[in-house]
Every structure is written in C-alpha cells, then in structure tokens.
Write a protein that holds these residues in place. Structure first.
Motif, PDB file in Angstrom:
ATOM      1  N   SER A 274     -39.895  14.842 -41.745  1.00  0.00           N
ATOM      2  CA  SER A 274     -38.471  14.961 -41.399  1.00  0.00           C
ATOM      3  C   SER A 274     -38.089  16.422 -41.536  1.00  0.00           C
ATOM      4  O   SER A 274     -38.668  17.160 -42.343  1.00  0.00           O
ATOM      5  CB  SER A 274     -37.582  14.118 -42.315  1.00  0.00           C
ATOM      6  N   GLU A 275     -37.100  16.854 -40.778  1.00  0.00           N
ATOM      7  CA  GLU A 275     -36.657  18.246 -40.865  1.00  0.00           C
ATOM      8  C   GLU A 275     -35.172  18.345 -40.567  1.00  0.00           C
ATOM      9  O   GLU A 275     -34.614  17.546 -39.810  1.00  0.00           O
ATOM     10  CB  GLU A 275     -37.442  19.130 -39.904  1.00  0.00           C
ATOM     11  N   LEU A 276     -34.545  19.311 -41.195  1.00  0.00           N
ATOM     12  CA  LEU A 276     -33.139  19.630 -40.944  1.00  0.00           C
ATOM     13  C   LEU A 276     -33.084  21.102 -40.533  1.00  0.00           C
ATOM     14  O   LEU A 276     -33.316  21.985 -41.362  1.00  0.00           O
ATOM     15  CB  LEU A 276     -32.286  19.389 -42.191  1.00  0.00           C
ATOM     16  N   LYS A 277     -32.822  21.358 -39.259  1.00  0.00           N
ATOM     17  CA  LYS A 277     -32.779  22.715 -38.763  1.00  0.00           C
ATOM     18  C   LYS A 277     -31.435  23.376 -39.075  1.00  0.00           C
ATOM     19  O   LYS A 277     -30.421  22.695 -39.255  1.00  0.00           O
ATOM     20  CB  LYS A 277     -33.010  22.733 -37.245  1.00  0.00           C
ATOM     21  N   ILE A 278     -31.451  24.700 -39.145  1.00  0.00           N
ATOM     22  CA  ILE A 278     -30.203  25.441 -39.276  1.00  0.00           C
ATOM     23  C   ILE A 278     -29.441  25.327 -37.960  1.00  0.00           C
ATOM     24  O   ILE A 278     -29.964  25.622 -36.886  1.00  0.00           O
ATOM     25  CB  ILE A 278     -30.461  26.929 -39.605  1.00  0.00           C
TER      26      ILE A 278
END
Length: 282
Positions: A274-278
C-alpha cells in the motif's frame, strides 16, 4: 494537507520545508546507477527531500513529530548548500487545523539535526525564542548530551542557538519512553548516536516512524544508509531488527523526508503493498 488515518487518529503532514540534498551523501557508498533507478536526481545530482513534521491529537493532547526548517534560521549560504527552495509553513498548517503554537503538548524529536530541530525556535530582536512554549520536548538522553557537547563531526549540525531557547522544555529517556497505551519512542542510534524511532498503535492499527535510518523508501535495502550516518553499522542493525518485526505485519511506515510518498506498507518479502503519495502540499 496530506493525512492518514490510523485507527481513529488522523495524522497530518505539515509543510516544514523543502531541500535538495546531494545524492552521494543520501546514498553513501551505493553506486549512482543503482540508487537513481529508485530515487531520481536533478541536474546537480541533488535529491528532493521534504522536511515535513507530523501532527496528531490523542487523548486530548496535541503531538508533533519533529519540527521542520523553521523560518529565517538559515543563512543564504546554508540555503544554497542544502538546496532549500521552501522554508516552513508549519504554523499556517496548524492554524488551518485550529491549533495554535501554545496548544502543542508534546513534541517527539527523533533526533536534533538542524533539518529536524530548526522549527522549534524563532528569532526576534531579543534573540531566539521557543515557538511552542507549553510543549514537553522529548528526545533521547544521548542525543541531548551530544546536542550540547558536539564532537568535531557533529558540531556541523548541532548548533548552540538551536537548544538554548528550549532547554527548559527538554525531557529525555534512555532506551524507551511510553507516553500511553498507543505511543512510544525507542532509541536506535545509527544516524546519530541518540537517534530514536516512534511506534504508534491506535486500536490495533499500527505505524512506525523510522526517521533518518529509513529516510526515503528507496532506502529499504538494509545496507543502503546515508553518508550522514555517524554509525552506519548501527543503522543497518536497527533496520534489520525493525524490518523483521514489521514487514508483513500491516504496519504503515511514515516518512519525514521522502518527496514522493508519505507512507507505505511493506509485505513480508519486501514488496510495497500500500502507498500514500504526496498530493496536497499547498
């Protein structure tokens, strides 16, 4: 502004500054053909790095993790050398959340290098002053000792003007400090002798902030440590131990410096799950 929900807690990233550090310094002995595939450099061989503190509220208390670059704290030469293109908007972002500087109860300092600590103090005609006057500022006792008594290498980042105005607010711990059922700091060393990481567990949903022993998510290889690390073998050992505890265990890894991602989850085999981008830095 960017945020993530861990359990019932919202963690917000505040705009603490924007730097461009030398690529060789950020990846140490790792050859550029390897690291540039994971984190591209600009024409000056610099890597974009944010210096963004995190804010959250838990059990009626307001927390910050690290403090950013502050405002007016760097000389023109320092801004050039560190590739600073933006200073702090931390107070503006806190105001958007309805939080005044006097409302901050705890500041958890992973370490006290200039790019993490400058935002704790401001400058007036009378001299430096504490921006968050009611906060308990927590760091490891080793870090605090070296801040005040730097060696020939560390004096380049531990500046007297960064600690004098906040000395009365400092609280220290040795190996571990538990603040409540959900928040604790543990000493790791490595990047600095007193470096610490922060563990969060809100209603069984977990996150860890590894600060500068895992400065960007391109540093996942345990052998990839920065040239800024005073004790690289300690950084490697700490990364190995923490990764064994966390990979595949549904932890969010939170970042202070990565200019691409705020947070990621990493599976048992090292894959990003999972990832949360800026997205919202304005």
């Amino acid at each position: 502004m960017d945020s993530i929900q861990i359990g019932e807690i919202n963690i917000y990233w505040l705009r603490g500054g924007y730097t461009h550090f030398d690529g060789g310094a950020m990846f140490g002995v790792v050859p550029k053909p390897l690291w540039e595939k994971k984190y591209p450099a600009n024409e000056k061989n610099q890597l974009a790095n944010v210096t963004d503190p995190m804010f959250f509220r838990y059990l009626g208390k307001n927390y910050l993790i690290d403090s950013g670059l502050g405002n007016g704290r760097l000389t023109e030469k320092q801004r050039r050398n560190y590739g600073v293109t933006e200073e702090s908007f931390v107070l503006d972002d806190l105001a958007k959340l309805g939080v005044a500087p006097e409302d901050i109860d705890y500041i958890l300092m992973t370490h006290l290098h200039f790019d993490h600590v400058l935002g704790l103090t401001g400058i007036s005609e009378e001299g430096n002053y504490s921006i968050f006057p009611n906060a308990e500022i927590w760091t490891s006792d080793i870090e605090w000792d070296e801040m005040r008594h730097p060696n020939v290498r560390s004096k380049a980042t531990y500046w007297q003007e960064n600690w004098e105005a906040i000395e009365g607010q400092i609280h220290t711990f040795a190996k571990e400090k538990e603040f409540n059922d959900a928040i604790k700091m543990t000493h790791t060393g490595g990047h600095s002798n007193g470096h610490a990481v922060i563990w969060l567990d809100f209603a069984g949903e977990k996150a860890i902030h590894m600060a500068d022993i895992f400065p960007t998510f391109a540093h996942q290889n345990v052998l990839w440590v920065t040239a800024y690390d005073d004790y690289p073998m300690t950084s490697i050992s700490a990364k190995q131990e923490i990764f064994q505890q966390t990979f595949g265990k549904n932890y969010w890894f939170l970042s202070y410096h990565d200019a691409r991602f705020r947070a990621v989850k990493i599976g048992e085999n090292g894959e990003i799950t999972s990832e949360l981008k800026i997205k919202n830095r304005n």
